[in-house]
Design an enzyme around this catalytic site. Structure first.
Site, PDB file in Angstrom:
ATOM      1  N   PRO A 126       0.776  -1.243   0.000  1.00  0.00           N
ATOM      2  CG  PRO A 126       0.070  -0.895   2.206  1.00  0.00           C
ATOM      3  CD  PRO A 126       0.829  -1.855   1.334  1.00  0.00           C
ATOM      4  CD  GLU A 168      11.392   4.963   5.945  1.00  0.00           C
ATOM      5  OE1 GLU A 168      11.099   5.549   6.994  1.00  0.00           O
ATOM      6  OE2 GLU A 168      10.580   4.836   5.003  1.00  0.00           O
ATOM      7  CG  HIS A 211      11.210   9.671  -0.082  1.00  0.00           C
ATOM      8  ND1 HIS A 211      10.960  10.964   0.306  1.00  0.00           N
ATOM      9  CD2 HIS A 211      10.733   8.882   0.910  1.00  0.00           C
ATOM     10  CE1 HIS A 211      10.363  10.958   1.493  1.00  0.00           C
ATOM     11  NE2 HIS A 211      10.211   9.700   1.877  1.00  0.00           N
ATOM     12  CD  GLU A 212      11.067   5.000   0.470  1.00  0.00           C
ATOM     13  OE1 GLU A 212      11.434   4.987   1.658  1.00  0.00           O
ATOM     14  OE2 GLU A 212       9.958   5.444   0.109  1.00  0.00           O
ATOM     15  CG  HIS A 221      13.572   7.604   4.750  1.00  0.00           C
ATOM     16  ND1 HIS A 221      13.308   8.418   5.835  1.00  0.00           N
ATOM     17  CD2 HIS A 221      12.434   7.595   4.012  1.00  0.00           C
ATOM     18  CE1 HIS A 221      12.066   8.877   5.748  1.00  0.00           C
ATOM     19  NE2 HIS A 221      11.519   8.398   4.647  1.00  0.00           N
ATOM     20  CD  GLU A 267       8.879  10.301   5.848  1.00  0.00           C
ATOM     21  OE1 GLU A 267       9.416  10.636   4.787  1.00  0.00           O
ATOM     22  OE2 GLU A 267       8.794   9.115   6.229  1.00  0.00           O
ATOM     23  CG  ASP A 310      -1.008   3.670  11.490  1.00  0.00           C
ATOM     24  OD1 ASP A 310       0.147   4.104  11.340  1.00  0.00           O
ATOM     25  OD2 ASP A 310      -1.255   2.474  11.701  1.00  0.00           O
ATOM     26  CE1 TYR A 357       6.737  10.993   3.348  1.00  0.00           C
ATOM     27  CE2 TYR A 357       4.921  11.488   4.842  1.00  0.00           C
ATOM     28  CZ  TYR A 357       5.771  10.579   4.256  1.00  0.00           C
ATOM     29  OH  TYR A 357       5.669   9.243   4.567  1.00  0.00           O
TER      30      TYR A 357
END
Length: 478
Positions: free
Chosen positions: A265, A270, A294-295, A298, A317, A374, A382
């Site tokens: 999902p 990362e 992006h990952e 991290h 983030e 969550d 971000y």
């Protein structure tokens, strides 16, 4: 006394976990993990007799402390935090003393961290598949732990799986051997020597193959996707080198990618040494590789320097988006970096329009007391976070000056978990000759006020103007 994590029952002020030795069996028939978690815990104060760990939907069979049986009780279940596991130590611990707490446990088929797929849900259609997703507070649904990012630990794991499947974790691979108890199974071993928060513990089991795409990178996927994945992510090493040039040495050794089944999902996750990515990135033309940037970022901001609690998630983030776009700027030019940042500002506007400009979760530092991380999750940490960093870059002397700060910040707080106050104090000490400029920043409006930021950074609109002009031509033609 350190500020408590509202998302955890653990009390790191009393004791902290330093190492985990995990032994478990992956059982697809019962959709469960069964095994032991041996936690090396150090007392942070004198006269320690009690240890509290986070759990969620776990069955606890036994607790042994330094080979002695220990009494334990599972507390009342909380709506999203799970239930505290309260362990009474069989002896008193003094400050600085270590103890090994070994817990025999079993996960639930409904574990919020574990996704069990039938063969039909995979690309190959022949074998089942398992992957974990522990961020933000779901490692407690895999094993009993101090499930707060303020605690970092190393780990060693031994995972028993069916012979035809492969296990991978967020760690370096340490070989495999036949399972001495069952000839139809084998045990994969893993070692993570860099201390990480529990949310970065990750496990995947499936019919996986790998291809080498760089000197420190394998891409893993089902055989139906592995060659396509190797083509798509062939720029990974180039991105890693740029990231090292910007942020400092890559300390994790291996940087592998795992392409998950289509139902994953997230764009990516990362997990150290093994970034999880969605197959929706397999565009064929490498056009979605910014997710990999992006990952990769991290590895420094988030994994090496970590938010102390989820209220300070923007530290993970915001810095990662900023670094991701700096990598994009190196690869495709500064106008491209600004094009992406401008798109991020629009994304932030859309999010705040959706959530409402007075919604408290649109604070850069939201209050998460009795709020599930969550539920609070959005693009705000971000994009509001990265907008603040771009604004500070422009205020304090430009990209070259600000990347110097970012490198120093990573070096200062590597292997630690910090909050916004730590970050801000370091910012002021690094730019001690520019305190007058920093004092002009409306920190309260940026950090503790809902809605859009008080200041919009200056964007180079060259590329976005070209897009608008092209769209106008299309409108006229149609």
């Amino acid at each position: 006394m350190a500020e408590a994590d509202p998302s955890s029952f653990a009390s790191p002020g009393c004791c902290r976990t330093h190492h985990l030795h995990l032994r478990c069996r992956v059982d697809f028939a019962s959709r469960s993990l069964r095994g032991t978690a041996a936690l090396t815990v150090r007392a942070e104060r004198d006269s320690l007799r009690r240890l509290v760990l986070d759990t969620k939907d776990l069955t606890i069979h036994k607790v042994v402390v330094n080979k002695q049986d220990a009494q334990f009780v599972l507390g009342e279940r909380h709506s999203f935090k799970g239930a505290p596991l309260e362990i009474t130590l069989p002896f008193e611990l003094g400050k600085g003393q270590d103890v090994v707490v070994e817990i025999t446990f079993e996960t639930s088929p409904r574990s919020s961290a574990l996704q069990w797929f039938t063969p039909e849900q995979t690309s190959g259609k022949r074998h089942p598949f398992l992957f974990s997703q522990c961020q933000a507070t779901h490692c407690r649904a895999v094993l009993p732990c101090q499930d707060t990012p303020s605690v970092k630990l190393t780990y060693y794991a031994e995972i028993s799986v069916p012979n035809e499947l492969v296990a991978l974790m967020s760690a370096k691979r340490d070989g495999d051997l036949p399972d001495p108890e069952e000839s139809t199974r084998k045990i994969y071993r893993f070692i993570q020597n860099v201390p990480i928060p529990c949310y970065l513990i990750a496990l995947v089991v499936g019919a996986l193959e790998s291809r080498e795409i760089g000197p420190r990178t394998l891409v893993w996927a089902e055989k139906e996707l592995v060659d396509k994945s190797a083509h798509e992510f062939s720029e990974t090493e180039a991105m890693l080198k740029i990231a090292e040039d910007l942020a400092g040495p890559y300390v994790w050794g291996q940087y592998d990618l795992l392409v998950l089944p289509p139902s994953f999902p997230y764009g990516g996750m990362e997990n150290p040494c093994l970034t999880f990515v969605t197959p929706t990135l397999l565009a064929g033309d490498r056009s979605l590789s910014n997710v990999i940037a992006h990952e990769i970022s991290h590895s420094w901001t988030g994994n090496l320097v970590t938010n102390k609690t989820w209220e300070h998630f923007w530290l993970n983030e915001g810095h990662t988006v900023y670094l991701e776009r700096r990598i994009g700027g190196r690869l495709f030019g500064e106008q491209f970096r600004h094009f992406q940042a401008q798109g991020g500002w629009r994304e932030l506007q859309n999010t705040i329009n959706t959530l409402g400009s007075t919604n408290p979760v649109t604070h850069l530092i939201p209050n998460l007391k009795e709020v599930d991380p969550d539920v609070a999750y959005s693009s705000v940490p971000y994009e509001k976070g990265s907008a603040l960093l771009l604004y500070l870059e422009q205020l304090l002397g430009g990209p070259d000056v600000f990347i110097g700060f970012l490198r120093a910040y990573i070096q200062q707080f590597a292997y630690k978990s910090i909050d916004t106050e730590d970050w801000k104090n370091f910012l002021y000490s690094y730019f001690k000759d520019k305190v007058d400029l920093l004092n002009k920043v409306d920190w309260n409006a940026w950090m503790n006020t809902p809605g859009m930021p008080p200041v919009k950074p200056t964007y180079d609109s060259t590329l976005s103007n070209a897009c608008v002009a092209l769209s106008q031509r299309w409108v006229k033609v149609s």
